[in-house]
Structures are given as C-alpha cells and as structure tokens.
Design a protein around this motif. Structure first.
Motif, PDB file in Angstrom:
ATOM      1  N   UNK A 195       1.114  -1.320  -0.042  1.00  0.00           N
ATOM      2  CA  UNK A 195       0.398  -0.482   0.566  1.00  0.00           C
ATOM      3  C   UNK A 195       1.163   1.025  -0.475  1.00  0.00           C
ATOM      4  N   UNK A 196       0.849   2.050  -0.986  1.00  0.00           N
ATOM      5  CA  UNK A 196       1.068   3.502  -0.783  1.00  0.00           C
ATOM      6  C   UNK A 196      -0.194   4.746  -0.388  1.00  0.00           C
ATOM      7  N   UNK A 197       0.129   5.157   0.359  1.00  0.00           N
ATOM      8  CA  UNK A 197      -1.296   6.312   0.892  1.00  0.00           C
ATOM      9  C   UNK A 197      -1.144   7.585  -0.564  1.00  0.00           C
ATOM     10  N   UNK A 198      -2.668   7.814  -0.889  1.00  0.00           N
ATOM     11  CA  UNK A 198      -2.359   8.644  -1.895  1.00  0.00           C
ATOM     12  C   UNK A 198      -2.420   9.972  -1.388  1.00  0.00           C
ATOM     13  N   UNK A 199      -1.501  10.439  -2.894  1.00  0.00           N
ATOM     14  CA  UNK A 199      -1.360  11.851  -2.826  1.00  0.00           C
ATOM     15  C   UNK A 199      -2.584  12.870  -2.956  1.00  0.00           C
ATOM     16  N   UNK A 200      -2.427  13.303  -1.177  1.00  0.00           N
ATOM     17  CA  UNK A 200      -3.947  14.436  -1.395  1.00  0.00           C
ATOM     18  C   UNK A 200      -3.968  14.764  -2.794  1.00  0.00           C
ATOM     19  N   UNK A 201      -5.706  15.432  -2.467  1.00  0.00           N
ATOM     20  CA  UNK A 201      -5.939  16.442  -3.819  1.00  0.00           C
ATOM     21  C   UNK A 201      -6.179  17.927  -2.938  1.00  0.00           C
ATOM     22  N   UNK A 202      -5.844  18.667  -2.569  1.00  0.00           N
ATOM     23  CA  UNK A 202      -5.550  19.984  -1.787  1.00  0.00           C
ATOM     24  C   UNK A 202      -6.489  20.657  -2.422  1.00  0.00           C
ATOM     25  N   UNK A 203      -8.586  20.968  -2.331  1.00  0.00           N
ATOM     26  CA  UNK A 203      -9.064  21.822  -3.006  1.00  0.00           C
ATOM     27  C   UNK A 203      -8.612  22.947  -1.905  1.00  0.00           C
ATOM     28  N   UNK A 204      -9.045  23.326  -2.951  1.00  0.00           N
ATOM     29  CA  UNK A 204      -9.370  25.742  -2.893  1.00  0.00           C
ATOM     30  C   UNK A 204     -10.021  25.813  -2.432  1.00  0.00           C
ATOM     31  N   UNK A 205     -10.902  26.880  -2.076  1.00  0.00           N
ATOM     32  CA  UNK A 205     -11.813  27.806  -1.718  1.00  0.00           C
ATOM     33  C   UNK A 205     -13.325  27.443  -2.820  1.00  0.00           C
ATOM     34  N   UNK A 206     -12.202  27.854  -4.400  1.00  0.00           N
ATOM     35  CA  UNK A 206     -13.690  28.163  -5.416  1.00  0.00           C
ATOM     36  C   UNK A 206     -13.369  26.744  -5.699  1.00  0.00           C
ATOM     37  N   UNK A 207     -12.553  25.295  -5.520  1.00  0.00           N
ATOM     38  CA  UNK A 207     -13.176  24.353  -5.325  1.00  0.00           C
ATOM     39  C   UNK A 207     -14.211  23.653  -5.297  1.00  0.00           C
TER      40      UNK A 207
END
Length: 314
Positions: free
Chosen positions: A98-110
């Motif tokens: 297992x590898x920890x998924x790279x997070x998708x970092x949401x912006x306020x606009x996202x």
C-alpha cells in the motif's frame, strides 16, 4: 485448522481488537492461512509457506498479494514471542503493497464549484444532503464515514457542537462549529424534516428514502460532481476524493499557523485531537503533503525572511 494455532489466533485477534481494530478481513485471511498449514501437516509458520500461501490467488494484484503477506507477518510477529521457531516474513518479499494516496488539496473555489454542481442533482433534498456532506467535511476535517455515521442527536445547535461517536479506533470527540455552519445544518434539518416528518432513521444526513447515507454511493456522486466541475487530478495518484476534504482542512490549518508566526509544534496536539488521530505523529504527515507547507517551512527557516508580513486574502 489446527487446534493450537486456532487458540493462538483467537488470542491475537482479541488483543488487537481490544486496541480498537476490527480485523474482520484479517481474521478471515488468517483462518484460511492456518487451514492451509493444517493441510500441509505443519504447525510452524515459515517464510516459504507464508509467501506460497500469499501468492496463491491466480490473477491477484500485487497489492492484494502483498497485503495477504502483511497480514501473516503481523500474526507471525505475535506468534514468535510464544514460539521462537516461528519465522517472520520480512518486508518487501512481494512487490506491491500500500502507498498513501497523494492528497488532492481543494481550494475555496474548488469547493464552491462542487457545491454549484450539486445544484444539478435531481431533488432539493439530494442537493442539500450532498452540499451539507461536503460542507461539514470541508469545515471540520471529519472523515467521510464519520459524517455519514452522525445521528441527529449528535448535533447540538445550542452549544454549536458535533459529537463524533463512531470514529476510527473507537475514539470519541466533540467539534466546535462556526455559527454559519450551525445555521447551515439547521437549514438542512428543516428541509429534511419536510420530506420525512416521521423519521425513517436517526441519521443526520439521509438518502432520498430517508435512510442513512451509503458512503460508497456518496463517493460515486462526489466523483461525478468533481468531473463536471473540471477538477482534474494532478496525477493518477492524486485525484479528487471526498477524503481529501479532510486533507485540505488539515493543510489549510497548518498553513494558517505557519503564516501567523505561532509555534506550530506546540499546536500539533490540538490538531491531532480535532482530527481524531491517535497521536501527533500521524498529523505530522501533512507537513509533507503539500508543496505550500514545505515552502512556508523553508521561508520560516530563512533569517532574512522572518519579518512579519501582511497576510494575503485566501
């Protein structure tokens, strides 16, 4: 299944479950492994037998085979303390893992784009349910499963609190809410109660049938909204997921702490408690989860750039 190993397995599972682990899948796999050893007429775990059994499923993915071996490794480590003849399979014997998924970092606009896409859902209740789910995750950093598990009684509008009772490893916590969040949840409850004057379930967030949400179904709806909102992953390992709202909350909090010049290390236990982590070491992972955090840390280490600066609007 041999009697001796069966007894030891029961003790091993009881011990780990007392620490908060469910281990349903581990229990099933280890029972199969002990059955395999019984068929071979052996009661001692060897590396060779562990690798052979872990590799048995025809067409199994490397990650699944590595997981099977990891389950045996945990049990063998425990058993070795009772029987030194037990061999512990070393890590890395099988590819994958297992590898920890790279997070998708949401912006306020996202997040605003996701909320806007939720307006296209079939009914006002479905729209409000998904918007409230997204909003609660984004503003509290709760796990998606924790949000789905919330009962109506877990929300205390008078004190502005959410009580998280169904958390990972059985940890319990209370989360303070901003007044605007309290208002938004109350608005959702009024709409929900118009659809279901007599509750079908005690859940805070409900499906169109009035039942508790299914997290898998919510994830599928979220994925569609993310595609329609044009939220493309930075890579195959970084794609928008509901869980990344939790990551985005943690990273945004750490960025704020870095930028206000405070002692981040002293505050980490607070964030750990808020997120429901077992220890601050789990929270420190977020320090390497975002380039923004690394850049801010580097800036703070530069003596020429430690002067207070005006905060940019976010």
């Amino acid at each position: 299944m041999t009697r001796e190993l069966s007894d030891v397995l029961a003790d091993y599972l009881a011990l780990r479950r007392s620490l908060g682990f469910s281990l349903n899948r581990d229990a099933k796999l280890l029972a199969q492994f002990i059955g395999y050893l019984g068929e071979r007429g052996t009661t001692t775990i060897t590396v060779a037998d562990a690798v052979t059994w872990a590799s048995l499923p025809v067409g199994g993915s490397p990650g699944w085979l590595a997981f099977r071996l990891a389950v045996v490794r945990g049990f063998a480590t425990y058993l070795h303390t009772l029987d030194p003849a037990t061999q512990i399979p070393p890590r890395g014997l099988l590819p994958g893992g297992t590898r920890r998924a790279v997070p998708y970092l949401y912006s306020p606009s996202d997040i605003a784009a996701l909320m806007a896409q939720a307006e296209t859902l079939k009914t006002p209740l479905r729209t409000a349910t998904i918007q409230t789910f997204i909003g609660v995750m984004a503003i509290t950093g709760m796990r998606g499963g924790e949000v789905v598990a919330l009962d109506d009684d877990d929300f205390d509008p008078g004190r502005g609190l959410l009580e998280v009772r169904h958390a990972k490893l059985g940890k319990w916590r209370r989360l303070p809410l901003h007044p605007t969040t309290v208002t938004a949840i109350n608005d959702y409850r009024r709409l929900r109660d118009r659809y279901f004057p007599v509750p079908v379930s005690p859940a805070l967030l409900v499906s169109m049938a009035g039942t508790r949400l299914n997290y898998i179904n919510v994830g599928q709806t979220f994925a569609r909204l993310a595609r329609r909102a044009g939220l493309a992953g930075r890579s195959g390992a970084s794609r928008p997921r509901p869980h990344d709202l939790r990551h985005a909350f943690a990273v945004a909090t750490l960025l704020d702490w870095c930028r206000d010049g405070g002692d981040v290390a002293a505050r980490m236990p607070l964030l750990s408690a808020y997120l429901g982590h077992t220890e601050p070491a789990n929270t420190y992972w977020y320090l390497q989860a975002a380039p923004e955090l690394l850049a801010e840390a580097a800036r703070r280490l530069d003596p020429e750039d430690r002067k207070p600066r005006q905060r940019e609007p976010r």
